[in-house]
Design a protein around this motif. Structure first.
Motif, PDB file in Angstrom:
ATOM      1  N   LEU A 238       0.815  -1.210   0.000  1.00 48.93           N
ATOM      2  CA  LEU A 238       0.000   0.000   0.000  1.00 48.93           C
ATOM      3  C   LEU A 238       0.855   1.270   0.000  1.00 48.93           C
ATOM      4  O   LEU A 238       0.401   2.325  -0.445  1.00 48.93           O
ATOM      5  CB  LEU A 238      -0.932   0.009   1.215  1.00 48.93           C
ATOM      6  CG  LEU A 238      -2.071  -1.014   1.201  1.00 48.93           C
ATOM      7  CD1 LEU A 238      -2.749  -1.075   2.569  1.00 48.93           C
ATOM      8  CD2 LEU A 238      -3.094  -0.685   0.111  1.00 48.93           C
ATOM      9  N   MET A 239       2.089   1.165   0.515  1.00 43.53           N
ATOM     10  CA  MET A 239       2.970   2.330   0.594  1.00 43.53           C
ATOM     11  C   MET A 239       3.941   2.432  -0.587  1.00 43.53           C
ATOM     12  O   MET A 239       4.833   3.277  -0.582  1.00 43.53           O
ATOM     13  CB  MET A 239       3.752   2.293   1.906  1.00 43.53           C
ATOM     14  CG  MET A 239       2.898   2.594   3.134  1.00 43.53           C
ATOM     15  SD  MET A 239       2.196   4.266   3.136  1.00 43.53           S
ATOM     16  CE  MET A 239       3.660   5.233   3.483  1.00 43.53           C
ATOM     17  N   GLN A 240       3.772   1.567  -1.592  1.00 45.28           N
ATOM     18  CA  GLN A 240       4.610   1.679  -2.783  1.00 45.28           C
ATOM     19  C   GLN A 240       4.408   3.049  -3.433  1.00 45.28           C
ATOM     20  O   GLN A 240       3.291   3.543  -3.542  1.00 45.28           O
ATOM     21  CB  GLN A 240       4.256   0.580  -3.789  1.00 45.28           C
ATOM     22  CG  GLN A 240       4.767  -0.790  -3.416  1.00 45.28           C
ATOM     23  CD  GLN A 240       6.286  -0.878  -3.488  1.00 45.28           C
ATOM     24  OE1 GLN A 240       6.909  -0.369  -4.425  1.00 45.28           O
ATOM     25  NE2 GLN A 240       6.885  -1.539  -2.516  1.00 45.28           N
ATOM     26  N   ASN A 241       5.508   3.662  -3.857  1.00 49.68           N
ATOM     27  CA  ASN A 241       5.481   4.972  -4.518  1.00 49.68           C
ATOM     28  C   ASN A 241       4.958   6.072  -3.605  1.00 49.68           C
ATOM     29  O   ASN A 241       4.354   7.042  -4.051  1.00 49.68           O
ATOM     30  CB  ASN A 241       4.654   4.914  -5.811  1.00 49.68           C
ATOM     31  CG  ASN A 241       5.233   3.952  -6.812  1.00 49.68           C
ATOM     32  OD1 ASN A 241       6.421   4.017  -7.124  1.00 49.68           O
ATOM     33  ND2 ASN A 241       4.404   3.044  -7.306  1.00 49.68           N
ATOM     34  N   LYS A 242       5.216   5.902  -2.324  1.00 50.02           N
ATOM     35  CA  LYS A 242       4.842   6.902  -1.326  1.00 50.02           C
ATOM     36  C   LYS A 242       5.992   7.038  -0.331  1.00 50.02           C
ATOM     37  O   LYS A 242       6.821   6.148  -0.198  1.00 50.02           O
ATOM     38  CB  LYS A 242       3.553   6.492  -0.603  1.00 50.02           C
ATOM     39  CG  LYS A 242       2.370   6.223  -1.525  1.00 50.02           C
ATOM     40  CD  LYS A 242       1.225   5.563  -0.796  1.00 50.02           C
ATOM     41  CE  LYS A 242       0.092   5.181  -1.748  1.00 50.02           C
ATOM     42  NZ  LYS A 242       0.461   4.084  -2.676  1.00 50.02           N
ATOM     43  N   ALA A 243       6.013   8.153   0.369  1.00 50.62           N
ATOM     44  CA  ALA A 243       6.993   8.351   1.442  1.00 50.62           C
ATOM     45  C   ALA A 243       6.242   8.537   2.744  1.00 50.62           C
ATOM     46  O   ALA A 243       5.275   9.304   2.806  1.00 50.62           O
ATOM     47  CB  ALA A 243       7.871   9.566   1.151  1.00 50.62           C
ATOM     48  N   GLY A 244       6.666   7.836   3.767  1.00 53.69           N
ATOM     49  CA  GLY A 244       5.989   7.957   5.050  1.00 53.69           C
ATOM     50  C   GLY A 244       6.155   6.708   5.880  1.00 53.69           C
ATOM     51  O   GLY A 244       7.128   5.968   5.739  1.00 53.69           O
ATOM     52  N   SER A 245       5.175   6.466   6.728  1.00 53.56           N
ATOM     53  CA  SER A 245       5.311   5.366   7.675  1.00 53.56           C
ATOM     54  C   SER A 245       3.949   4.847   8.103  1.00 53.56           C
ATOM     55  O   SER A 245       2.954   5.574   8.119  1.00 53.56           O
ATOM     56  CB  SER A 245       6.082   5.846   8.914  1.00 53.56           C
ATOM     57  OG  SER A 245       5.992   4.926   9.964  1.00 53.56           O
ATOM     58  N   ILE A 246       3.938   3.555   8.434  1.00 53.12           N
ATOM     59  CA  ILE A 246       2.782   2.915   9.064  1.00 53.12           C
ATOM     60  C   ILE A 246       3.280   2.147  10.275  1.00 53.12           C
ATOM     61  O   ILE A 246       4.250   1.394  10.180  1.00 53.12           O
ATOM     62  CB  ILE A 246       2.065   1.940   8.105  1.00 53.12           C
ATOM     63  CG1 ILE A 246       1.505   2.672   6.892  1.00 53.12           C
ATOM     64  CG2 ILE A 246       0.941   1.193   8.830  1.00 53.12           C
ATOM     65  CD1 ILE A 246       0.933   1.737   5.823  1.00 53.12           C
ATOM     66  N   VAL A 247       2.626   2.357  11.401  1.00 51.15           N
ATOM     67  CA  VAL A 247       2.884   1.542  12.589  1.00 51.15           C
ATOM     68  C   VAL A 247       1.546   1.040  13.108  1.00 51.15           C
ATOM     69  O   VAL A 247       0.627   1.830  13.338  1.00 51.15           O
ATOM     70  CB  VAL A 247       3.597   2.332  13.707  1.00 51.15           C
ATOM     71  CG1 VAL A 247       3.774   1.451  14.944  1.00 51.15           C
ATOM     72  CG2 VAL A 247       4.955   2.846  13.229  1.00 51.15           C
ATOM     73  N   ALA A 248       1.421  -0.273  13.245  1.00 48.04           N
ATOM     74  CA  ALA A 248       0.215  -0.879  13.810  1.00 48.04           C
ATOM     75  C   ALA A 248       0.631  -1.758  14.971  1.00 48.04           C
ATOM     76  O   ALA A 248       1.615  -2.500  14.877  1.00 48.04           O
ATOM     77  CB  ALA A 248      -0.533  -1.697  12.763  1.00 48.04           C
ATOM     78  N   LEU A 249      -0.090  -1.681  16.061  1.00 49.42           N
ATOM     79  CA  LEU A 249       0.231  -2.495  17.228  1.00 49.42           C
ATOM     80  C   LEU A 249      -1.028  -3.011  17.905  1.00 49.42           C
ATOM     81  O   LEU A 249      -2.134  -2.525  17.655  1.00 49.42           O
ATOM     82  CB  LEU A 249       1.121  -1.714  18.205  1.00 49.42           C
ATOM     83  CG  LEU A 249       0.723  -0.294  18.623  1.00 49.42           C
ATOM     84  CD1 LEU A 249      -0.301  -0.324  19.735  1.00 49.42           C
ATOM     85  CD2 LEU A 249       1.944   0.479  19.083  1.00 49.42           C
ATOM     86  N   ASP A 250      -0.830  -4.010  18.746  1.00 54.35           N
ATOM     87  CA  ASP A 250      -1.916  -4.561  19.547  1.00 54.35           C
ATOM     88  C   ASP A 250      -1.999  -3.747  20.827  1.00 54.35           C
ATOM     89  O   ASP A 250      -1.081  -3.793  21.653  1.00 54.35           O
ATOM     90  CB  ASP A 250      -1.633  -6.033  19.861  1.00 54.35           C
ATOM     91  CG  ASP A 250      -2.772  -6.695  20.634  1.00 54.35           C
ATOM     92  OD1 ASP A 250      -3.606  -5.980  21.224  1.00 54.35           O
ATOM     93  OD2 ASP A 250      -2.808  -7.941  20.666  1.00 54.35           O
ATOM     94  N   PRO A 251      -3.073  -2.981  21.023  1.00 56.37           N
ATOM     95  CA  PRO A 251      -3.139  -2.117  22.206  1.00 56.37           C
ATOM     96  C   PRO A 251      -3.197  -2.891  23.520  1.00 56.37           C
ATOM     97  O   PRO A 251      -2.889  -2.332  24.578  1.00 56.37           O
ATOM     98  CB  PRO A 251      -4.424  -1.308  21.981  1.00 56.37           C
ATOM     99  CG  PRO A 251      -5.251  -2.146  21.059  1.00 56.37           C
ATOM    100  CD  PRO A 251      -4.280  -2.862  20.188  1.00 56.37           C
ATOM    101  N   ASN A 252      -3.550  -4.155  23.463  1.00 62.82           N
ATOM    102  CA  ASN A 252      -3.649  -4.959  24.681  1.00 62.82           C
ATOM    103  C   ASN A 252      -2.296  -5.442  25.185  1.00 62.82           C
ATOM    104  O   ASN A 252      -2.178  -5.878  26.338  1.00 62.82           O
ATOM    105  CB  ASN A 252      -4.542  -6.179  24.422  1.00 62.82           C
ATOM    106  CG  ASN A 252      -5.930  -5.783  23.981  1.00 62.82           C
ATOM    107  OD1 ASN A 252      -6.701  -5.228  24.755  1.00 62.82           O
ATOM    108  ND2 ASN A 252      -6.257  -6.055  22.730  1.00 62.82           N
ATOM    109  N   THR A 253      -1.273  -5.372  24.332  1.00 60.51           N
ATOM    110  CA  THR A 253       0.037  -5.884  24.721  1.00 60.51           C
ATOM    111  C   THR A 253       1.193  -4.953  24.381  1.00 60.51           C
ATOM    112  O   THR A 253       2.274  -5.087  24.953  1.00 60.51           O
ATOM    113  CB  THR A 253       0.311  -7.228  24.024  1.00 60.51           C
ATOM    114  OG1 THR A 253       0.318  -7.024  22.598  1.00 60.51           O
ATOM    115  CG2 THR A 253      -0.749  -8.261  24.382  1.00 60.51           C
TER     116      THR A 253
END
Length: 608
Positions: A238-253
Motif C-alpha cells: 500500500l505504501m509503494q510509490n509513497k513516502a511515510g510510515s505505518i505503525v500498527a500495534l496490539d493495544p492490549n500488549t
C-alpha cells in the motif's frame, strides 16, 4: 608362537610407516595453531513462526604467503575463482613492513565466495598449498519485506574490534541496523576453535590431540518477533510509490504488528556478497532517502491528532465540560481578527462534535484556557502542567522501544519560550496557539502516534511498544521472555468516552469518512500537518483503533506530501485494519484498495 608375534609386529610397523601416515605427519609437526569455527547466527521469526531471516553459507579464502608454491598454476587458480591475474597479484602481495601482515600468518585473500564457486574450487584446492577455505554464514531473507525492522549485518570496524574484549576479530560480522543491531548479543553466538598441528613450513598436518581440546561453536539464539509478516507485506504494498510510515500495534500488549517505512527495499540486496557495495551506493544516493526509518527516526508535527490530547487534559483538569459549545465562524478570531483558519462545518456543541469535525477554533480556545488557567500573564505554570501530561503520554521522550535509533520527538518547554521571547516582558498563550492544533514546535514519531491511538483505545494506559517477545535456543526452548509493564497516563476513564465517540463519528460522517466500514466500528482522527518546504503538499495523517469496544489493533499512518489526512492516510489505515481483523478485504472495498495501491505520491526530487 614367536613367529606369529613377529609377523604381527612387522605388520603393525608396516601399517604405521607406510600405509597410515598419521605418526609420520605428527612427527613432522613442530608447532600448533588454531582455526576459528564460526557459529550460525540466530534466526528471526514472525509472530506465527515464519522464518524472516536465515543463514546461507559463504566462504572466505585465506592464504599463508610463505606456504604458497611459486610454481602454482595461477591461470587455473584464477579461472576457478573467476578472477584475473591483476586481482591475484593485488590480493597476494601485501605491505610486509606493516604490522598488519606477516608471511607466516594467514590473511584473507578473497571473501564472499559463493557455494557454487566454492564447490568447483574445493575439488582442486590440494593443488594450491598455502590456501585454505573458511566457512562463514551470511544472511538471507525469505520475504522481500521489513528491511528497516530486520536490519542487516556488516564487517566490524577497528574500533568495534578494539572495544569488544576479543569477542570480535577483523573480518567478523556484526549487526549494523534494526533488530540485527539491537539484539547482536543474542544473535551472534559463540565462536569455536579447532586446534591443529603444523610442520616446519607452517602447513597444517593434523588435529592437535585428536581434537580433544577443540571447542565447538555455539549457535546464536533465535528471536520471536511480534511482526505479522503477511500484514507487513500488505502494508508495504500500500505504501509503494509513497513516502511515510505505518505503525500498527496490539493495544492490549504493545506488540508491534507492522512497522513500515517508505520508500523501502528488499533486504536481500544488502546481503553480504559481491554486489552489496553497488546496491548500498544506489540506496544511499536515492534522493527519497530509503535508509531513513520514518517510523522511529523521522519526527513530524502531529497535526489534528493532537486535539484528542488537548481535550483529554482539559477535561481531566476540570477546564472543559464535554457538552460545551464553542462557535467557529471559519476559524479562531481574536479582537475581531482571524488568527487561525478552519474549514466549514456545523457548530460544535460538544467535545465529540469538535473531534468529529476537527474544529481548530474549539481546540485553540481550549489550549489557551489550559495555559491561562492561573492568569493570562502566567501561562508558564499552565504550560508546565500540560507538559507533565505529555510526558505521561510518552511524548517528548523515547518510549523505550527495543530497537535502535528511536527519536524522542519534542514538546516546547517554559524554558524554551523564555529564551525565544527573552526580549519581551511577558509571553502569552495567544502566541502559542498553533500547538493546540498539533502544529508549531510539536514533533512526534509515528510510533508515538500509534501509541497514542493505543492509549485512547485502552482508555488511559499503554504497554511499551516492542518488537520481540521471546528469545529461544536452537531446540525451541524459551531462554528469555520479555514482559512489559502497564503504564497509566493519569486521565480518568470517563473522559475518554467523548473523545472516542468523536473519533467514531469522524469515520462515520466526518473528516475520516474514507475509512468507514459499515460493520466494523473504527474510531479514528485525521490530521493534516503543514509542510513549509516550498510548494510541496502538506502531510496526510490518520490514527485509529478498532473495533471500538474490543480494540485489537491501533494504527498510525503518515504519508508525506500527500495533502488532506482523509484522502490517503485514512483509507490505507482502514484497509490494514480490515486485513488484520478479517484476513481479507470485502469485495465492495476492492476499488478503494486498488486506488491506494496505484497511487503515486513520491515526487521527483533532483539528486544533490
Amino acid at each position: 608362537m614367536f613367529v606369529l608375534a613377529a609377523v604381527v609386529l612387522i605388520g603393525r610397523a608396516l601399517f604405521i610407516q607406510v600405509i597410515d601416515d598419521t605418526y609420520r605427519r605428527r612427527a613432522d609437526a613442530v608447532s600448533t595453531g588454531n582455526r576459528i569455527l564460526y557459529p550460525s547466527r540466530g534466526g528471526i521469526f514472525d509472530r506465527a513462526g515464519k522464518l524472516l531471516v536465515n543463514n546461507e553459507p559463504m566462504y572466505d579464502l585465506l592464504v599463508t604467503y610463505n606456504q604458497v608454491d611459486p610454481e602454482m598454476d595461477t591461470a587455473k587458480f584464477c579461472q576457478l575463482l573467476s578472477i584475473d591475474k591483476a586481482y591475484f597479484k593485488k590480493s597476494i602481495n601485501k605491505d610486509w613492513r606493516s604490522p598488519r601482515f606477516s608471511k607466516r600468518v594467514p590473511f584473507v585473500f578473497m571473501t564472499n565466495i559463493s557455494p557454487d564457486v566454492y564447490t568447483k574450487f574445493q575439488e582442486s584446492l590440494y593443488e594450491f598449498p598455502g590456501f585454505y577455505v573458511q566457512q562463514r554464514n551470511v544472511r538471507s531473507y525469505p520475504f522481500p519485506n521489513a528491511a528497516h525492522v530486520l536490519g542487516n549485518i556488516r564487517e566490524v570496524n577497528a574500533k568495534e574490534v578494539k572495544d569488544s574484549s576479543e569477542v570480535y576479530n577483523p573480518g567478523d560480522y556484526i549487526g549494523s541496523s534494526g533488530l540485527e543491531r539491537y539484539n547482536e548479543y543474542y544473535l551472534r553466538g559463540q565462536k569455536g576453535v579447532r586446534r591443529i598441528l603444523k610442520n616446519s613450513m607452517g602447513r597444517e598436518v593434523d588435529s592437535y590431540q585428536d581434537g580433544a581440546l577443540d571447542i565447538d561453536p555455539e549457535s546464536g539464539l533465535d528471536l520471536v518477533t511480534t511482526l505479522d509478516i503477511e500484514l507487513q507485506a500488505y502494508a508495504e504494498d500500500l505504501m509503494q510509490n509513497k513516502a511515510g510510515s505505518i505503525v500498527a500495534l496490539d493495544p492490549n500488549t504493545g506488540e508491534i504488528l507492522t512497522m513500515v517505512s517508505a520508500p523501502s527495499f528488499d533486504p536481500n540486496v544488502l546481503s553480504i556478497g559481491r554486489t552489496r557495495g553497488a546496491a548500498f551506493d544506489t540506496l544511499r544516493l536515492d534522493p527519497n532517502k530509503p535508509f531513513i526509518n520514518r517510523a522511529t527516526s523521522a519526527q513530524y508535527p502531529p497535526g489534528s491528532l493532537f486535539k484528542s490530547v488537548v481535550a483529554l487534559v482539559a477535561m481531566q483538569e476540570g477546564l472543559l465540560n464535554p457538552n460545551r459549545t464553542i462557535t467557529c465562524n471559519m476559524g479562531y478570531h481574536y479582537n475581531g481578527q482571524l488568527l487561525t483558519g478552519c474549514h466549514a462545518h456545523p457548530t460544535c456543541t460538544n467535545v465529540s462534535a469538535a473531534i468529529q469535525h476537527s474544529c481548530n477554533a474549539y481546540f485553540v480556545t481550549i489550549y489557551r484556557e489550559i495555559l491561562d488557567q492561573y492568569g493570562y500573564l502566567t501561562p508558564r505554570k499552565g504550560l508546565d502542567e500540560f507538559n507533565d501530561y505529555l510526558d505521561r503520554f510518552g511524548l517528548g521522550k523515547r518510549l523505550g522501544l527495543d530497537f535502535p535509533g528511536e527519536k524522542k520527538g519534542n514538546y516546547p518547554t517554559v524554558e524554551y519560550f523564555d529564551k525565544v521571547y527573552e526580549n519581551e516582558i511577558h509571553w502569552y498563550s495567544i502566541w502559542l496557539r498553533s500547538m493546540g492544533i498539533g502544529q508549531g514546535e510539536l514533533l512526534m514519531t509515528n510510533i508515538q502516534m500509534a501509541n497514542l491511538a493505543a492509549i485512547i483505545a485502552n482508555r488511559g494506559h499503554y504497554y511499551t511498544p516492542h518488537l520481540v517477545n521471546d528469545i529461544k535456543d536452537a531446540e525451541g526452548n524459551v531462554v528469555e521472555k520479555r514482559n512489559f509493564e502497564k503504564i497509566e497516563v493519569g486521565i480518568d476513564d470517563v473522559h475518554f468516552g467523548p473523545v472516542i465517540d468523536g473519533m467514531q463519528k469522524a469515520v462515520m460522517g466526518g473528516t475520516a469518512v474514507n475509512a468507514f466500514i459499515w460493520d466494523l466500528p473504527i474510531c479514528g482522527k485525521t490530521g493534516t500537518a503543514e509542510n513549509n518546504q516550498g510548494s510541496r503538499k502538506d502531510h496526510s495523517i490518520f490514527f485509529a483503533f478498532a473495533p471500538k469496544d474490543d480494540p485489537k489493533i491501533a494504527i498510525a499512518v503518515y504519508i508525506e506530501n500527500s495533502g488532506f489526512g482523509g484522502t490517503y492516510a485514512a483509507p490505507i489505515a482502514s484497509l490494514i485494519i480490515e486485513k488484520y481483523i478479517r484476513g481479507e478485504i470485502t469485495p465492495y472495498r476492492k476499488w478503494l484498495e486498488q486506488r491506494m495501491l496505484d497511487a503515486v505520491l513520491l515526487e521527483d526530487i533532483p539528486k544533490e
